[in-house]
Design a protein around this motif. Structure first.
Motif, PDB file in Angstrom:
ATOM      1  N   GLU A 172     -28.976  -2.884 -46.442  1.00 23.09           N
ATOM      2  CA  GLU A 172     -28.947  -1.467 -46.763  1.00 23.09           C
ATOM      3  C   GLU A 172     -28.871  -0.589 -45.498  1.00 23.09           C
ATOM      4  N   LEU A 173     -29.048  -1.179 -44.339  1.00 18.60           N
ATOM      5  CA  LEU A 173     -28.941  -0.446 -43.064  1.00 18.60           C
ATOM      6  C   LEU A 173     -27.618  -0.822 -42.421  1.00 18.60           C
ATOM      7  N   ARG A 174     -26.632   0.016 -42.612  1.00 19.09           N
ATOM      8  CA  ARG A 174     -25.291  -0.301 -42.152  1.00 19.09           C
ATOM      9  C   ARG A 174     -24.905   0.542 -40.941  1.00 19.09           C
ATOM     10  N   ILE A 175     -24.062  -0.035 -40.112  1.00 22.12           N
ATOM     11  CA  ILE A 175     -23.514   0.655 -38.955  1.00 22.12           C
ATOM     12  C   ILE A 175     -21.997   0.636 -39.096  1.00 22.12           C
ATOM     13  N   TYR A 176     -21.380   1.806 -39.078  1.00 18.06           N
ATOM     14  CA  TYR A 176     -19.929   1.915 -39.237  1.00 18.06           C
ATOM     15  C   TYR A 176     -19.299   2.352 -37.910  1.00 18.06           C
ATOM     16  N   VAL A 177     -18.059   1.969 -37.712  1.00 17.35           N
ATOM     17  CA  VAL A 177     -17.360   2.340 -36.493  1.00 17.35           C
ATOM     18  C   VAL A 177     -16.074   3.090 -36.842  1.00 17.35           C
ATOM     19  N   GLN A 178     -15.698   3.986 -35.959  1.00 15.25           N
ATOM     20  CA  GLN A 178     -14.404   4.655 -36.010  1.00 15.25           C
ATOM     21  C   GLN A 178     -13.790   4.513 -34.616  1.00 15.25           C
ATOM     22  N   ASN A 179     -12.498   4.160 -34.572  1.00 15.19           N
ATOM     23  CA  ASN A 179     -11.782   4.006 -33.309  1.00 15.19           C
ATOM     24  C   ASN A 179     -12.414   2.939 -32.427  1.00 15.19           C
ATOM     25  N   ALA A 180     -12.869   1.858 -33.023  1.00 15.80           N
ATOM     26  CA  ALA A 180     -13.398   0.731 -32.251  1.00 15.80           C
ATOM     27  C   ALA A 180     -12.985  -0.588 -32.883  1.00 15.80           C
ATOM     28  N   ALA A 181     -11.993  -0.535 -33.799  1.00 18.74           N
ATOM     29  CA  ALA A 181     -11.671  -1.717 -34.591  1.00 18.74           C
ATOM     30  C   ALA A 181     -10.229  -2.182 -34.416  1.00 18.74           C
ATOM     31  N   SER A 210       0.831  -1.197   0.000  1.00 16.62           N
ATOM     32  CA  SER A 210       0.000   0.000   0.000  1.00 16.62           C
ATOM     33  C   SER A 210       0.871   1.255   0.000  1.00 16.62           C
ATOM     34  N   ARG A 211       0.321   2.313  -0.560  1.00 17.01           N
ATOM     35  CA  ARG A 211       0.950   3.630  -0.565  1.00 17.01           C
ATOM     36  C   ARG A 211      -0.129   4.661  -0.277  1.00 17.01           C
ATOM     37  N   THR A 212       0.230   5.690   0.482  1.00 13.36           N
ATOM     38  CA  THR A 212      -0.716   6.764   0.768  1.00 13.36           C
ATOM     39  C   THR A 212      -0.308   8.012  -0.004  1.00 13.36           C
ATOM     40  N   ALA A 213      -1.306   8.822  -0.347  1.00 14.57           N
ATOM     41  CA  ALA A 213      -1.048  10.035  -1.128  1.00 14.57           C
ATOM     42  C   ALA A 213      -2.180  11.028  -0.918  1.00 14.57           C
ATOM     43  N   ASP A 214      -1.893  12.293  -1.166  1.00 10.81           N
ATOM     44  CA  ASP A 214      -2.935  13.319  -1.143  1.00 10.81           C
ATOM     45  C   ASP A 214      -3.746  13.309  -2.437  1.00 10.81           C
ATOM     46  N   LEU A 215      -3.091  12.886  -3.526  1.00 12.58           N
ATOM     47  CA  LEU A 215      -3.733  12.922  -4.832  1.00 12.58           C
ATOM     48  C   LEU A 215      -3.248  11.739  -5.652  1.00 12.58           C
ATOM     49  N   VAL A 216      -4.171  11.077  -6.353  1.00 13.58           N
ATOM     50  CA  VAL A 216      -3.828   9.985  -7.256  1.00 13.58           C
ATOM     51  C   VAL A 216      -4.353  10.322  -8.644  1.00 13.58           C
ATOM     52  N   VAL A 217      -3.481  10.269  -9.629  1.00 13.96           N
ATOM     53  CA  VAL A 217      -3.858  10.549 -11.010  1.00 13.96           C
ATOM     54  C   VAL A 217      -3.707   9.257 -11.808  1.00 13.96           C
ATOM     55  N   PHE A 218      -4.779   8.873 -12.494  1.00 16.28           N
ATOM     56  CA  PHE A 218      -4.750   7.663 -13.318  1.00 16.28           C
ATOM     57  C   PHE A 218      -4.614   8.049 -14.791  1.00 16.28           C
ATOM     58  N   CYS A 219      -3.548   7.554 -15.408  1.00 14.82           N
ATOM     59  CA  CYS A 219      -3.354   7.686 -16.862  1.00 14.82           C
ATOM     60  C   CYS A 219      -3.176   6.278 -17.394  1.00 14.82           C
ATOM     61  N   THR A 220      -4.248   5.522 -17.390  1.00 12.14           N
ATOM     62  CA  THR A 220      -4.163   4.079 -17.648  1.00 12.14           C
ATOM     63  C   THR A 220      -4.860   3.666 -18.934  1.00 12.14           C
ATOM     64  N   GLY A 221      -5.130   4.632 -19.804  1.00 12.12           N
ATOM     65  CA  GLY A 221      -5.719   4.270 -21.084  1.00 12.12           C
ATOM     66  C   GLY A 221      -7.228   4.114 -21.022  1.00 12.12           C
ATOM     67  N   TYR A 222      -7.774   3.480 -22.036  1.00  7.88           N
ATOM     68  CA  TYR A 222      -9.221   3.355 -22.150  1.00  7.88           C
ATOM     69  C   TYR A 222      -9.554   2.122 -22.971  1.00  7.88           C
ATOM     70  N   ARG A 223     -10.798   1.724 -22.905  1.00  2.51           N
ATOM     71  CA  ARG A 223     -11.314   0.660 -23.762  1.00  2.51           C
ATOM     72  C   ARG A 223     -12.522   1.184 -24.521  1.00  2.51           C
ATOM     73  N   SER A 224     -12.661   0.724 -25.747  1.00  2.00           N
ATOM     74  CA  SER A 224     -13.853   1.076 -26.516  1.00  2.00           C
ATOM     75  C   SER A 224     -15.054   0.335 -25.932  1.00  2.00           C
ATOM     76  N   SER A 225     -16.194   0.990 -25.914  1.00  3.09           N
ATOM     77  CA  SER A 225     -17.410   0.339 -25.422  1.00  3.09           C
ATOM     78  C   SER A 225     -18.558   0.668 -26.367  1.00  3.09           C
ATOM     79  N   LEU A 226     -19.549  -0.179 -26.357  1.00  2.92           N
ATOM     80  CA  LEU A 226     -20.706   0.020 -27.221  1.00  2.92           C
ATOM     81  C   LEU A 226     -21.527   1.204 -26.705  1.00  2.92           C
ATOM     82  N   PRO A 227     -21.875   2.167 -27.575  1.00  2.72           N
ATOM     83  CA  PRO A 227     -22.707   3.293 -27.124  1.00  2.72           C
ATOM     84  C   PRO A 227     -24.029   2.792 -26.551  1.00  2.72           C
ATOM     85  N   GLU A 228     -24.539   3.521 -25.580  1.00  2.17           N
ATOM     86  CA  GLU A 228     -25.757   3.098 -24.882  1.00  2.17           C
ATOM     87  C   GLU A 228     -26.934   2.923 -25.838  1.00  2.17           C
TER      88      GLU A 228
END
Length: 250
Positions: free
Chosen positions: A184-193, A135-153
Motif C-alpha cells: 500500500e506504500l507505493r513510489i512512482y516515477v516520472q522521467n526515470a523509466a 587538445s583545444r584552447t578556448a575562452d569559453l566552453v559550453v556543454f550540451c551533453t544531455g543528462y542522466r536520471s539519478s535517485l533523489p537524495e
C-alpha cells in the motif's frame, strides 16, 4: 561547443546569427560519427505511442537496452531544418563574407579533461576513431551533453531496496517501483523509466497518458480509459493471427 544534439546546435546557430557580434573562432564537437539529423519520420514516431511503451516494457532487459541504442536519434538528433540553416550560414560566412569566423566542426570527439590555463580553458579531446588525445584552447566552453536520471537524495537510504543487481530501478508497468516495502506504500516515477518504458519516457507527448496510468494505479480503478489506443505497426506479438491483413484493424 560540446554536444551534437539539438541544444548544442541551437546555441551554435545563435552564436553565428549576428554579423555584428560573431565570435573570433568556434569549435563544435560531437561524439557521434557526425552532426546527425533527428529521425522524425512517421513510422519512427510509432515508438512514441502508448501501445509501443506497453510492448517495450514486456521485452527482456538486454533487448530493451539494444533497442534504446537503435532508437537514440529519434530524440537526440538535430532537426533537419536547423542543420540546413547552420550549414548555409557557415557557407555564407566562408564564401560570401570572407571567413570572419574561424570554425572547426569535429566529429567523433569526446571531452575527457578540462583545465584552466591562465585566462583560458584547455580541453582534452579523445578521438573515438584513432584513439589519440588532442587538445583545444578556448575562452569559453559550453556543454550540451544531455543528462542522466539519478535517485533523489531523500531516497538514498532506500536505494538497496529499490534497485536490481545492476543498480537500476525496478519499475513496474504502471510506473511504480518494485520494492520490498508494504504494497500500500507505493513510489512512482516520472522521467526515470527510459530503460523499462522506452525512448518516449522523457517526451512530453505521453505525459498525460503516463499520468493517467499512475492515477488509475493509485486509486485502484479505471479513472481514465487506457485501452483505446491503436498504432499502424502491430507491436503486440500475442495478437498475431492468420486473417487476411486487408481485413484486420489494429
Amino acid at each position: 561547443m560540446v554536444g551534437g544534439g539539438q541544444s548544442g546546435a541551437e546555441i551554435v546557430n545563435h552564436l553565428l546569427a549576428d554579423d555584428q557580434d560573431l565570435p573570433a573562432s568556434l569549435t563544435w564537437l560531437s561524439s557521434r560519427a557526425g552532426f546527425l539529423p533527428m529521425d522524425d519520420s512517421p513510422f519512427t514516431n510509432e515508438w512514441f505511442t502508448p501501445s509501443y511503451v506497453e510492448y517495450f516494457h514486456g521485452l527482456p532487459a538486454d533487448r530493451r537496452a539494444g533497442l534504446l541504442t537503435q532508437h537514440r536519434l529519434a530524440s537526440d538528433g538535430i532537426s533537419e531544418s536547423l542543420l540546413r540553416d547552420i550549414y548555409q550560414r557557415l557557407y555564407h560566412l566562408d564564401m560570401v563574407v570572407g571567413a570572419p569566423v574561424r570554425h572547426q566542426l569535429l566529429a567523433g570527439r569526446r571531452v575527457v579533461g578540462l583545465s584552466r590555463d591562465g585566462g583560458r580553458l584547455t580541453a582534452e579531446l579523445h578521438d573515438e576513431d584513432s584513439g589519440r588525445v588532442e587538445s583545444r584552447t578556448a575562452d569559453l566552453v559550453v556543454f550540451c551533453t544531455g543528462y542522466r536520471s539519478s535517485l533523489p537524495e531523500f531516497l538514498e537510504l532506500l536505494r538497496p531496496r529499490l534497485v536490481d543487481e545492476h543498480g537500476a530501478l525496478r519499475i513496474r508497468r504502471d510506473y511504480s517501483l518494485d520494492w520490498d516495502g508494504p504494497q500500500e506504500l507505493r513510489i512512482y516515477v516520472q522521467n526515470a523509466a527510459e530503460t523499462t518504458h522506452g525512448i518516449a519516457d522523457p517526451n512530453l507527448s505521453l505525459a498525460a497518458w503516463r499520468s493517467a496510468r499512475i492515477v488509475n494505479s493509485l486509486v485502484g480503478r479505471e479513472v481514465y480509459r487506457l485501452d483505446h489506443f491503436s498504432t499502424t505497426v502491430a507491436w503486440d506479438r500475442s495478437s498475431d493471427h492468420d486473417e487476411d491483413p486487408a481485413y484486420v484493424t489494429p
